[in-house]
Scaffold this active site. Structure first.
Site, PDB file in Angstrom:
ATOM      1  N   GLY A  30      94.577  95.138  14.343  1.00  0.00           N
ATOM      2  CA  GLY A  30      94.089  94.361  15.479  1.00  0.00           C
ATOM      3  C   GLY A  30      93.400  95.228  16.517  1.00  0.00           C
ATOM      4  O   GLY A  30      92.969  96.343  16.221  1.00  0.00           O
ATOM      5  N   HIS A  36      86.031  97.902  12.927  1.00  0.00           N
ATOM      6  CA  HIS A  36      86.693  96.900  12.072  1.00  0.00           C
ATOM      7  C   HIS A  36      85.678  95.857  11.596  1.00  0.00           C
ATOM      8  O   HIS A  36      85.679  95.453  10.435  1.00  0.00           O
ATOM      9  CB  HIS A  36      87.781  96.159  12.856  1.00  0.00           C
ATOM     10  CG  HIS A  36      88.876  97.019  13.398  1.00  0.00           C
ATOM     11  ND1 HIS A  36      89.047  97.249  14.742  1.00  0.00           N
ATOM     12  CD2 HIS A  36      89.873  97.700  12.776  1.00  0.00           C
ATOM     13  CE1 HIS A  36      90.103  98.021  14.931  1.00  0.00           C
ATOM     14  NE2 HIS A  36      90.622  98.321  13.762  1.00  0.00           N
ATOM     15  N   GLY A 146      87.779 102.276   6.397  1.00  0.00           N
ATOM     16  CA  GLY A 146      86.820 103.055   7.180  1.00  0.00           C
ATOM     17  C   GLY A 146      86.924 104.550   6.890  1.00  0.00           C
ATOM     18  O   GLY A 146      88.025 105.105   6.803  1.00  0.00           O
TER      19      GLY A 146
HETATM   20  P1  AMP Z   1      93.277 100.220  12.156  1.00  0.00           P
HETATM   21  O1  AMP Z   1      93.237  98.908  12.845  1.00  0.00           O
HETATM   22  O2  AMP Z   1      93.147 101.397  13.061  1.00  0.00           O
HETATM   23  O3  AMP Z   1      94.441 100.336  11.188  1.00  0.00           O
HETATM   24  O4  AMP Z   1      91.977 100.273  11.247  1.00  0.00           O
HETATM   25  C1  AMP Z   1      91.726  99.298  10.278  1.00  0.00           C
HETATM   26  C2  AMP Z   1      90.566  99.735   9.413  1.00  0.00           C
HETATM   27  O5  AMP Z   1      89.406  99.903  10.238  1.00  0.00           O
HETATM   28  C3  AMP Z   1      90.821 101.087   8.723  1.00  0.00           C
HETATM   29  O6  AMP Z   1      90.294 101.035   7.399  1.00  0.00           O
HETATM   30  C4  AMP Z   1      90.041 102.041   9.586  1.00  0.00           C
HETATM   31  O7  AMP Z   1      89.616 103.207   8.911  1.00  0.00           O
HETATM   32  C5  AMP Z   1      88.839 101.178   9.990  1.00  0.00           C
HETATM   33  N1  AMP Z   1      88.205 101.719  11.188  1.00  0.00           N
HETATM   34  C6  AMP Z   1      88.797 102.034  12.367  1.00  0.00           C
HETATM   35  N2  AMP Z   1      87.885 102.567  13.220  1.00  0.00           N
HETATM   36  C7  AMP Z   1      86.707 102.605  12.564  1.00  0.00           C
HETATM   37  C8  AMP Z   1      85.399 103.067  12.895  1.00  0.00           C
HETATM   38  N3  AMP Z   1      85.107 103.596  14.092  1.00  0.00           N
HETATM   39  N4  AMP Z   1      84.429 102.947  11.963  1.00  0.00           N
HETATM   40  C9  AMP Z   1      84.686 102.420  10.734  1.00  0.00           C
HETATM   41  N5  AMP Z   1      85.913 101.969  10.358  1.00  0.00           N
HETATM   42  C10 AMP Z   1      86.915 102.068  11.255  1.00  0.00           C
END
Ligand code: AMP
Length: 292
Positions: A30, A36, A146
């Protein structure tokens, strides 16, 4: 868009009306941002059905970490998901994901033993356990992650191989602010002054890339990246050059991954930059000297 909160309801929703449709999955905690949403857009462009999860997973936070404080704004997140064309958003409670008595988990593989795995003991076991469970619940054909969390991607790919999950992992590029700072939900913790200092992570990576491309030794690159961050008063966890698949120290393979992590005030940030080496620069001078 359907918002679903229980595993049983998710299973029902995904078994109708076309159980054979291609399903893409984006797991998130979230506090959605453009990073995201870039994963959602990539999934939307290829899949019949896009499933997103929003779950702040307690298992992947250490006792001294920010689980309680982690930013949560469900209404805003659901509005973003709806606007991007997500079909199903799964928003389970902690009790739904880990009912009383649940205590079986996944132990992350060897890639988890370094860098983030050292800085955050148990983190990748928690990540693997929740991702494995979400894969079992959603049964996606493809799942989108990501590059921002490069070691997480490598650990999950290793889990998918080792435990024979029938899911393809798609990696999407890191989305950055105009000044280079990688988008992260944790950027919300930064004061304006800290936000300024946080730019040094990306500056360090760019400096590291230039040095590596001009033939510098990996140790020199690591030390220089650390210095760039220290000059902005970042408390460094690591600044290294690794193999992007194994996360072992880089030994002149075609692609190197520059990785940095550190604390800006109380906020811990990570970033990375893949560097594809040209033929002339792909052997570090230190190895040439040893061979020579
Ligand atoms: P999180 O909510 O931090 O668990 O991230 C969820 C997904 O979004 C994961 O696969 C992350 O690697 C991806 N993500 C987070 N920040 C970025 C970003 N700046 N660019 C690309 N993907 C991202």
């Amino acid at each position: 868009m359907r918002v679903i909160r229980s595993a049983a309801a998710l299973r029902r929703a995904l078994s109708e009306p076309e159980p054979e449709s291609k399903r893409g999955f984006v797991a998130t905690m979230g506090a959605l941002h453009e990073g995201h949403l870039s994963l959602v857009r990539a999934a939307r462009a290829t899949e019949d059905v896009v499933v997103m999860s929003i779950f702040v997973n307690p298992l992947q936070f250490g006792p001294q970490e920010d689980f309680a404080a982690y930013p949560r704004d469900e209404d805003r997140d659901l509005a973003h998901a709806e606007a991007e064309g997500v079909d199903v958003t799964f928003v389970p409670s902690v009790e739904e994901m880990y009912p009383p008595g649940a205590n079986t988990g996944v132990r992350a593989g060897s890639i988890a033993r370094t860098l983030e795995g050292i800085a955050r003991p148990g983190h990748f076991d928690g990540v693997c356990t929740v991702v494995a469970k979400l894969f079992n619940m959603v049964e996606p054909h493809r799942s989108y992650f990501g590059q921002k969390d490069a070691q997480q991607v490598a650990v999950i790919k290793q889990m998918v191989r080792d435990l024979a999950f029938g899911v393809e992992i798609v990696v999407c590029p890191t989305v950055r602010d105009a000044d280079g700072l990688a988008l992260s939900s944790r950027n919300a913790y930064l004061t304006p002054r800290e936000r300024e200092r946080a730019r040094s992570l990306h500056r360090a990576l760019e400096t590291g890339r230039e040095l590596l491309e001009s033939g510098s030794d990996a140790d020199v690159v690591g030390e220089t990246m650390a210095r760039v961050m220290t000059e902005s008063a970042i408390e460094i966890d690591y600044a290294s050059v690794v193999d992007p698949e194994t996360f072992e120290p880089w030994r002149g393979e075609d692609v190197a991954l520059l990785v940095v992590a550190g604390k800006v005030g109380r906020t811990r940030l990570i970033d990375n930059l893949p560097v594809t080496m040209s033929a002339e620069t792909s052997t570090p001078p230190s190895l040439l000297r040893k061979r020579g």
